[in-house]
Design an enzyme around this catalytic site. Structure first.
Site, PDB file in Angstrom:
ATOM      1  N   ARG A 283     -24.122  21.861  16.470  1.00  0.00           N
ATOM      2  CA  ARG A 283     -24.485  22.496  17.734  1.00  0.00           C
ATOM      3  C   ARG A 283     -23.990  21.721  18.941  1.00  0.00           C
ATOM      4  O   ARG A 283     -23.967  22.252  20.062  1.00  0.00           O
ATOM      5  CB  ARG A 283     -26.002  22.683  17.813  1.00  0.00           C
ATOM      6  CG  ARG A 283     -26.817  21.402  17.924  1.00  0.00           C
ATOM      7  CD  ARG A 283     -28.308  21.719  17.853  1.00  0.00           C
ATOM      8  NE  ARG A 283     -29.167  20.577  18.170  1.00  0.00           N
ATOM      9  CZ  ARG A 283     -29.608  19.695  17.294  1.00  0.00           C
ATOM     10  NH1 ARG A 283     -29.252  19.807  16.011  1.00  0.00           N
ATOM     11  NH2 ARG A 283     -30.412  18.712  17.666  1.00  0.00           N
TER      12      ARG A 283
ATOM     13  N   HIS B 262     -28.953  17.374   8.028  1.00  0.00           N
ATOM     14  CA  HIS B 262     -29.682  18.642   7.960  1.00  0.00           C
ATOM     15  C   HIS B 262     -29.361  19.391   6.673  1.00  0.00           C
ATOM     16  O   HIS B 262     -29.283  20.623   6.659  1.00  0.00           O
ATOM     17  CB  HIS B 262     -29.373  19.533   9.162  1.00  0.00           C
ATOM     18  CG  HIS B 262     -29.967  19.025  10.441  1.00  0.00           C
ATOM     19  ND1 HIS B 262     -29.569  19.481  11.676  1.00  0.00           N
ATOM     20  CD2 HIS B 262     -30.910  18.088  10.687  1.00  0.00           C
ATOM     21  CE1 HIS B 262     -30.260  18.850  12.618  1.00  0.00           C
ATOM     22  NE2 HIS B 262     -31.076  17.998  12.031  1.00  0.00           N
TER      23      HIS B 262
ATOM     24  N   TYR C 103     -24.468  13.548  14.399  1.00  0.00           N
ATOM     25  CA  TYR C 103     -25.430  12.718  13.674  1.00  0.00           C
ATOM     26  C   TYR C 103     -24.744  11.554  12.957  1.00  0.00           C
ATOM     27  O   TYR C 103     -25.300  10.459  12.876  1.00  0.00           O
ATOM     28  CB  TYR C 103     -26.223  13.560  12.677  1.00  0.00           C
ATOM     29  CG  TYR C 103     -27.450  14.198  13.272  1.00  0.00           C
ATOM     30  CD1 TYR C 103     -28.696  13.595  13.183  1.00  0.00           C
ATOM     31  CD2 TYR C 103     -27.371  15.421  13.936  1.00  0.00           C
ATOM     32  CE1 TYR C 103     -29.822  14.182  13.731  1.00  0.00           C
ATOM     33  CE2 TYR C 103     -28.485  16.023  14.489  1.00  0.00           C
ATOM     34  CZ  TYR C 103     -29.714  15.396  14.378  1.00  0.00           C
ATOM     35  OH  TYR C 103     -30.825  15.980  14.929  1.00  0.00           O
TER      36      TYR C 103
END
Length: 847
Positions: free
Chosen positions: A334, A271, A280
């Site tokens: 998150r 991101h 990720y």
């Protein structure tokens, strides 16, 4: 093998590509055999093979596959008019459509998994045709018409659905062509059409949506699709695109502006600006290892050429971030608000490492297998291989654990300090503990919020730290319950203004700020949403530190975020809410038995009250927790409230852990031990509404409104007993400077001086002069040796200069880019920091 994304299609990297992807012509028979092998490998990866599934270790996995398939079939049987599965409403909810595709995949999986418990489902043509009919039904009603699709999350349409569809078609590749020969072409055409962030239905390496883990997912899907279609060109193109994720990111020579991926210092970013190894990055590791297994023996790629690169990721990127089987919070974005926790994260990594070891060379294979055993032997939670994706991986894991010739061994030394400066993270490890620090800058986000996950993240990148203690079940110390019960303004290490902020859903009534009419075009997945809502960066430049052997330092200047800055510049809508931050300049000096924290210029430009949290720890209400200390005047202190403390000790006898706190130069601290009950849903809207009760221990330094900027100096002493804490009265630590210009410390026992200088000009500390901003470690050893390490935390400087006063010293050894010059009154050291991106440079000197 290191492939640079920037030069992927140049002559130089083309030579590297040819080592991975064969360039010579192949016969039609060879490629057809390769495609057949690719599909067979896919079935083996997900469903297992007779040999693996006959092993008792896979029984629980096969039973889970069986249960899921039978439950889904029962739901199909109970479906009413207009339903595929009973009660699953389709047409407006992308999550429900994803569930439908997942359930069909789970049924198909059971029909391809050999094993006694699945005898009536295994190769059951009738059941397989029910799955195929289900795919036809979904395509006709809810997927094939692209004018009606693409609602909800882009990920579902470009990646999530395609994963289940492609794997299901691969599992049923023996049945689909004869039963519904038009199904594969129809679905592939639709999957291409939904790749809207691509180019002409294919990958676009310039798209911010097609990077890192997302790119690996997309390209793996396309490899399977190529095999199903008999399209060798599609397979080859997908492989070439996927090879870019193996690139080491060069931040000074970006390709298409992409910053996502692995960096030379072990950092991983997704991101654009989120430190993301534990989520990720984990997904990327899992996907590329699966792809290497799928490609094995197909002739489409020589995967063994890529294995050393992936081994490097594990050794330098993942292993430092895993403590006794737990993935550290600082690299999860998150995902810290999810309930599955750090042990589950590491289980996925372990499966990838198990499979990587089967592809690696002999020496690397042994090291990887030893690491698997190390994780198992140190983890405080039992690793359940039934949760692995592949039955074959379960058997490989069992064989490793059962091999008495393999000794448990970490991939890293027990004592190591790691500066992940490319992602503003620091990890410091010693036998008995690990310390993890999260910073932020104009390069790296302060936090990540998205899709109702991590609702109160505001200070997670503002110097928040986590002290993991050996022997403790980390679910009792951190994980979702830490963020649920500890105040978001009172995370350990954080300096925050005293105010009440509101979550994004509270502010705007939905999980994002919606204003598509504004010139910045605020939609759910727009760049402006990323910049200002989901993962805003800081506005400070100084964030980084140096490493000298197993010691480290980190420095950071706290800042406002980009939304606050740009709202002040009139760039954001009037109804867009921003928050002003407090101010502080901080250093962390990472030693053997202690972590020393200095803070200066602590205050607030708006003259609000400010609180700085020394530590915050949780325990279950039944744990035997005690707090004891000594006031600065020598009197004993026990309890809570505010006191002028010399030291404090927090102990949890139930967990067998303790932390000491020594206050070198700190105003009166407030100590609290509160019982807190909150629902896990307060940190993530999709969490179960489960009440969690924890005892929350907090040490804070409070500043009243209108107070002048303050400073603090304190020490975290992991596993300390009272005698150890008393010993700090006479040393060995001495604070040399603690201002917004310079923070410096010396440890006489180690012969170590550490300093962070933050401003232009000359800075004097302990017989050295530092020019401009820098992070410096100096260790004077026996036999006349002096070792110096330097880094540039601004990542802007061409040269960093340090003068060591005293008699001249002569170079013994140094990194490239270091120049040693004897001068009158001392020795000048010049470090070529140009385009080093915060890397440490070291030199050893002799008098």
């Amino acid at each position: 093998m290191e492939i640079t994304r920037r030069r992927l299609l140049s002559a130089l990297s083309a030579a590297g590509l040819m080592a991975v992807i064969p360039s010579g012509p192949a016969s039609g028979a060879d490629t057809a055999a390769g495609r057949a092998r690719l599909l067979a490998n896919t079935v083996a990866v997900f469903a297992g093979i007779p040999e693996s599934n006959a092993r008792p270790e896979t029984a629980a996995k096969l039973a889970a596959i069986d249960r899921a398939a039978r439950t889904n079939l029962q739901s199909m049987d109970a479906a009413g008019a207009g339903e595929l599965f009973a009660g699953l409403v389709l047409g407006t909810n992308d999550a429900n459509l994803n569930t439908a595709f997942r359930r069909l995949y789970e049924i198909a999986l059971a029909t391809r998994a050999p094993g006694g418990a699945l005898s009536d489902l295994y190769e059951n043509t009738a059941v397989q045709r029910r799955v195929i009919d289900g795919l036809v039904w979904l395509h006709e009603r809810y997927y094939g018409d692209q004018s009606k699709g693409y609602y909800g999350n882009w990920f579902s349409w470009e990646i999530g659905f395609s994963q289940y569809i492609s794997k299901t078609l691969a599992l049923l590749s023996d049945q689909v062509p004869a039963y519904r020969p038009d199904l594969v072409p129809a679905y592939v055409a639709s999957m291409d059409a939904y790749l809207r962030n691509g180019t002409d239905g294919d990958v676009n390496l310039a798209s911010r949506f097609h990077t890192g883990a997302n790119l690996a997912d997309i390209t793996t899907n396309r490899i399977l699709q190529g095999a199903l279609l008999g399209d060798d060109a599609r397979i080859r193109k997908a492989l070439i695109d996927q090879l870019t994720v193996f690139a080491t990111i060069d931040p000074y020579r970006l390709s298409h502006g992409v910053t996502d991926g692995h960096y030379a210092d072990g950092s991983f970013i997704q991101h654009s600006s989120v430190a993301y190894t534990g989520s990720y990055g984990k997904g990327l590791l899992v996907r590329v290892v699966q792809t290497l297994k799928i490609l094995d023996g197909t002739g489409f790629a020589h995967g063994d050429e890529l294995v050393p690169t992936v081994h490097g990721w594990v050794k330098n990127g993942f292993a430092p971030l895993i403590f006794e089987g737990w993935m550290m919070e600082i690299v999860k974005g998150r995902a810290v608000s999810r309930t599955d926790g750090g042990y589950a994260d590491v289980a996925a990594v372990v499966e990838a490492v198990v499979d990587l070891s089967s592809l690696a060379s002999s020496a690397d294979a042994i090291a990887l297998k030893s690491y698997v055993k190390h994780i198992r032997s140190t983890s405080r939670a039992a690793l359940d291989p039934a949760g692995f994706v592949s039955p074959v991986s379960i058997v490989r894991y069992a064989d490793i654990i059962g091999d008495a010739t393999i000794e448990p061994a970490d991939l890293n030394p027990a004592s190591r300090s790691v500066a992940f400066n490319a992602m503003d993270r620091t990890v410091h490890r010693r036998p008995g503990y690990a310390f993890a620090l999260a910073r932020s800058s104009d390069r790296i986000s302060k936090y990540e919020y998205m899709s109702g996950e991590n609702l109160m993240p505001w200070f997670q990148g503002d110097g928040a730290y986590y002290l993991y203690l050996s022997g403790q079940d980390q679910t009792q110390a951190y994980g979702v319950d830490y963020f649920t019960t500890v105040s978001p303004y009172g995370l350990a290490g954080v300096t925050a203004p005293v105010e009440q902020r509101r979550t994004v859903p509270e502010l705007y009534g939905k999980p994002y700020y919606d204003n598509p009419g504004h010139p910045l075009n605020f939609t759910s997945s727009s760049e402006s949403q990323n910049t200002y809502v989901y993962f805003p960066r800081g506005t400070n430049r100084y964030s980084g530190g140096a490493v000298l052997g197993a010691y480290g330092t980190a420095g950071w200047v706290q800042s406002d975020d980009v939304p606050y800055r740009d709202k002040g510049a009139g760039l954001l809508p009037d109804d867009f809410v921003v928050y002003r931050n407090a101010t502080a300049t901080k250093s962390w000096f990472l030693l053997d038995d202690e972590i020393v924290v200095l803070a200066a210029g602590v205050g607030d430009g708006a003259r609000r009250a400010v609180t700085t949290t020394v530590d915050a720890r949780i325990s279950t209400p039944n744990d035997q927790v005690s707090v004891a200390g000594v006031l600065r005047d020598g009197r004993p202190w026990t309890g809570t409230g505010t006191g002028d403390l010399q030291w404090l000790r927090y102990a949890n006898a139930t967990q067998g852990t303790a932390v000491g706190y020594v206050f070198l130069d700190t105003p009166g601290v407030r100590v609290a031990l509160d019982t807190v009950t909150r629902s896990r849903r307060i940190v993530r809207t999709s969490n179960p509404d489960t009440a969690v009760t924890r005892s929350v221990f907090g040490i804070t330094v409070d500043q009243a409104p209108e107070a002048e900027p303050a400073r603090a100096a304190y020490v975290l002493v992991p596993n300390a007993d009272e005698s150890r804490l008393r010993s700090y009265t006479d040393g060995p630590l001495k604070v040399l400077a603690n201002t917004p210009r310079l923070q410096a410390l010396t440890h006489t026992g180690l012969g170590l001086t550490a300093a962070n200088s933050f401003t232009p000009g000359s800075h004097e500390a302990a017989g050295m002069r530092i020019e401009g901003p820098a992070s410096v470690l100096v260790q004077r050893e026996r036999h006349g040796l002096t070792t110096v390490a330097v880094s540039d935390p601004t990542m802007d400087r061409d040269t960093v200069s340090v003068l060591l006063r005293g008699r001249s010293l002569w170079e013994v050894a140094s990194d490239d880019g270091v120049r040693v010059t004897p001068v009158p009154g001392g020795t000048r050291l010049e470090f070529n920091a140009r385009q080093a991106y915060g890397r440490s440079f070291a030199v050893t000197l002799r008098s």
